[in-house]
Design a protein around this motif. Structure first.
Motif, PDB file in Angstrom:
ATOM      1  N   CYS A 136      16.341  -9.630 -33.132  1.00  0.00           N
ATOM      2  CA  CYS A 136      16.624 -10.987 -32.671  1.00  0.00           C
ATOM      3  C   CYS A 136      18.132 -11.170 -32.510  1.00  0.00           C
ATOM      4  O   CYS A 136      18.896 -10.869 -33.430  1.00  0.00           O
ATOM      5  CB  CYS A 136      16.075 -12.010 -33.664  1.00  0.00           C
ATOM      6  N   LEU A 156      13.183 -18.265 -38.006  1.00  0.00           N
ATOM      7  CA  LEU A 156      12.825 -17.080 -37.219  1.00  0.00           C
ATOM      8  C   LEU A 156      11.760 -16.236 -37.921  1.00  0.00           C
ATOM      9  O   LEU A 156      10.882 -15.662 -37.271  1.00  0.00           O
ATOM     10  CB  LEU A 156      14.069 -16.221 -36.960  1.00  0.00           C
ATOM     11  N   ILE A 184      14.346 -12.798 -28.988  1.00  0.00           N
ATOM     12  CA  ILE A 184      13.602 -12.199 -30.096  1.00  0.00           C
ATOM     13  C   ILE A 184      12.449 -11.379 -29.532  1.00  0.00           C
ATOM     14  O   ILE A 184      11.586 -11.904 -28.828  1.00  0.00           O
ATOM     15  CB  ILE A 184      13.091 -13.278 -31.089  1.00  0.00           C
TER      16      ILE A 184
END
Length: 207
Positions: A136, A156, A184
């Motif tokens: 990411c 995340l 991501i």
């Protein structure tokens, strides 16, 4: 001559491999480099040599950074056969596998040697995903402080599934003005102030 002979052998090998079903990597990497990397992943996977080829991509990366070799194989004015001769000799000396040699042979035949670094990068992303790593990259206008970074990691991690590990890289780019851009896995989300302004400007102009 030995390198060219090996090139002919691996081309025959690649033809037989292509007749078989393609093994898809865990993520799609787009672009021409991604397509070559997908074929490489499939070939290495079928021969159970993914880790070996991954290591060889590191060796290949070092080879193309060599000024002497790079001045030949990356030069558009040098004949493809000559590029393959010098590259083949370097790969033979490095004892690279037929799979990796085949990749370079195909790239040379198609006039795509300049994309070698792109293929290596795309393959690295595929191998990272293969190990359950989710790469990411978050770009913000200014560096995040520790508190915001911790909150971002929590958010995340919520997108990950069991067995996946987040590999986070943060970047700063003042040109985006504010907000953030998140990449991501194979997903890309642009929430920057710059993009929002562009969209708003377009709406105003079109109205």
């Amino acid at each position: 001559m030995a390198a060219l002979g090996l090139g002919l052998q691996v081309r025959k090998l690649s033809t037989s491999v292509l007749r078989q079903a393609l093994i898809r990597p865990p993520i799609d990497v787009y672009g021409v480099g991604g397509r070559y990397a997908t074929a490489l992943f499939s070939a290495a996977s079928k021969q159970k040599k993914l880790e070996q080829v991954e290591k060889e991509m590191g060796t290949l990366s070092s080879l193309i950074k060599d000024p002497k070799l790079s001045s030949i194989v990356m030069n558009p004015h040098v004949k493809r056969s000559l590029k393959l001769k010098y590259f083949g000799a370097a790969m033979t000396k490095a004892n690279l596998s037929p799979i990796t040699v085949n990749l370079i042979t195909v790239l040379a035949d198609n006039g795509r040697l300049t994309l070698t670094a792109d293929v290596i990068g795309a393959f690295a992303k595929m191998m990272s995903a293969h190990r359950g790593e989710v790469i990411c990259t978050v770009t913000t206008a200014h560096p995040l402080d520790e508190a915001n970074l911790a909150d971002l990691k929590v958010a995340l991690n919520g997108f990950l599934t069991k067995g996946e590990t987040l590999i986070l890289e943060t970047k700063s780019d003042t040109s985006i003005l504010g907000g953030m851009i998140v990449s991501i896995g194979d997903k890309y989300v642009d929430m920057s102030t710059k993009t929002k302004i562009h969209k708003l400007t377009k709406i105003i102009r079109d109205s």
